[in-house]
Design an enzyme around this catalytic site. Structure first.
Site, PDB file in Angstrom:
ATOM      1  N   ASP A 184       1.000  -1.218  -0.046  1.00 42.74           N
ATOM      2  CA  ASP A 184      -0.071   0.057  -0.212  1.00 42.74           C
ATOM      3  C   ASP A 184       0.955   1.141  -0.074  1.00 42.74           C
ATOM      4  OD1 ASP A 184      -3.035   0.875   0.894  1.00 42.74           O
ATOM      5  OD2 ASP A 184      -1.526   2.305   1.786  1.00 42.74           O
ATOM      6  N   ASN A 192      -2.585  13.238  -3.590  1.00 43.70           N
ATOM      7  CA  ASN A 192      -3.958  13.656  -4.366  1.00 43.70           C
ATOM      8  C   ASN A 192      -4.292  15.007  -3.895  1.00 43.70           C
ATOM      9  OD1 ASN A 192      -4.260  11.615  -5.904  1.00 43.70           O
ATOM     10  ND2 ASN A 192      -5.382  10.398  -4.339  1.00 43.70           N
ATOM     11  N   HIS A 197      -5.477  14.583  -8.298  1.00 42.64           N
ATOM     12  CA  HIS A 197      -5.768  13.266  -8.883  1.00 42.64           C
ATOM     13  C   HIS A 197      -4.969  12.711  -9.700  1.00 42.64           C
ATOM     14  CE1 HIS A 197      -8.491  12.170  -5.483  1.00 42.64           C
ATOM     15  NE2 HIS A 197      -9.036  13.286  -5.628  1.00 42.64           N
ATOM     16  N   ASP A 201      -2.971   9.320 -10.027  1.00 48.40           N
ATOM     17  CA  ASP A 201      -2.970   8.409 -10.836  1.00 48.40           C
ATOM     18  C   ASP A 201      -1.575   8.216 -11.836  1.00 48.40           C
ATOM     19  OD1 ASP A 201      -5.419   8.220 -10.654  1.00 48.40           O
ATOM     20  OD2 ASP A 201      -6.291   9.343 -12.371  1.00 48.40           O
ATOM     21  N   GLU A 227      -5.123   2.486  -3.540  1.00 51.50           N
ATOM     22  CA  GLU A 227      -3.696   2.613  -3.670  1.00 51.50           C
ATOM     23  C   GLU A 227      -3.163   1.192  -2.950  1.00 51.50           C
ATOM     24  OE1 GLU A 227      -4.516   4.942   0.067  1.00 51.50           O
ATOM     25  OE2 GLU A 227      -5.296   4.468  -1.855  1.00 51.50           O
TER      26      GLU A 227
END
Length: 309
Positions: A184, A192, A197, A201, A227
């Site tokens: 993770d 973010n 965002h 990404d 994530e």
């Protein structure tokens, strides 16, 4: 198993898959030379999978050396084979325990025609298709789209869960180990919140690309959610699972992602499990153990690997 047990009906309800209507195989694009002989999975773990039959003899069974390896307990080690007779493929049962079927009828040997429904044991069902290179490419694309996360290209959660269950069954049946890594991204929300965002990404895409270079072709990298990611490692004990996990942690730590005028850096926390870590070996138990250890890594300060409780 009797001839009627678990057989595929010829009714309309069975003429579909999650990927594309099986009746549309051969009608997806302008026809070319029908020189491709395919199996398109329409039931079982291989649903949607497209397999090219090639060569004079093409074996099917549970053995890893089979041309088509089906990790299904209902399939024999050497279950069946396709044999080219110069004009068409014939299907021959090679002494399987649960039988080989064509259009719902148990067979010992039968020449195949386009559209035949082929079944190996109780669960593995395919449509046999004679088509061309364009059609094959279309079907392969549809399958990849159905099992992949659209952003990162890692496999999606549904496919990950199905494959892990399949690999657990295989590992238990053959008394071999199976490794699972869950990782993770640490403080991903801050990426973010600070950069947007799109930046997040880009980090996800870059991370998957870098991690994919650290694992073998037979291993499976999937996006578990948000994530969080998972890797299924065939025939891998806890020591080597932890070693691969540490390599992934270091890869993430060294990674630099350019976004506008910024260089983004992240770290990951990692949890590891193997079948031998579980009191009752199952896909659910493996996930639970790896997830517990991942969060232990978070609590211990992040950017680390936890392989034991």
């Amino acid at each position: 198993m009797s001839d009627s047990d678990d057989l595929l009906d010829s009714g309309d309800d069975d003429d579909r898959t999650a990927i594309v209507r099986a009746s549309d195989v051969g009608r997806l694009s302008e026809p070319g030379s029908p020189d491709r002989y395919l199996l398109v999975g329409i039931r079982g773990p291989e649903m949607g999978q497209v397999v090219l039959i090639a060569g004079s003899v093409f074996g099917v069974g549970r053995l890893p050396t089979s041309n088509l390896c089906l990790r299904d307990s209902g399939v024999s080690r050497n279950h069946a084979r396709f044999v080219w007779n110069g004009e068409a493929y014939g299907l021959e049962d090679t002494g399987s325990g649960n039988g080989t079927y064509v259009n719902g009828k148990r067979v010992t040997e039968q020449t195949l025609v386009d559209g035949d429904i082929v079944q190996f044991g109780p669960n593995a069902v395919f449509r046999y298709a004679v088509t061309d290179a364009n059609q094959e490419a279309m079907l392969q694309h549809l399958y990849r789209t159905s099992v992949s996360d659209p952003l990162t290209g890692a496999c999606n959660r549904e496919h990950l869960d199905a494959r892990l269950a399949e690999e657990v069954s295989y590992a238990r049946r053959h008394s071999v180990e199976l490794g699972l890594i869950m990782f993770d991204i640490d403080h991903f929300k801050q990426v973010n919140d600070k950069f947007g965002h799109q930046a997040g990404d880009q980090v996800l895409v870059a991370l998957v690309s870098h991690v994919a270079e650290q694992i073998r072709g037979e291993d499976l990298l999937g996006r578990y959610g948000g994530e969080e990611f998972a890797i299924v490692l065939r025939t891998t004990d806890l020591y080597h699972t932890a070693h691969i996990a540490e390599r992934i942690r270091q890869t993430a730590e060294r990674m630099q992602v350019a976004y506008g005028d910024n260089i983004l850096r992240v770290t990951v926390s990692v949890g590891c499990a193997t079948l031998s870590c579980c009191e009752q070996p199952s896909a659910e138990q493996m996930m639970a153990v790896a997830d517990r250890r991942l969060y232990a890594a978070k609590r211990a300060g992040r950017n680390r690997v936890v392989a034991r409780d």
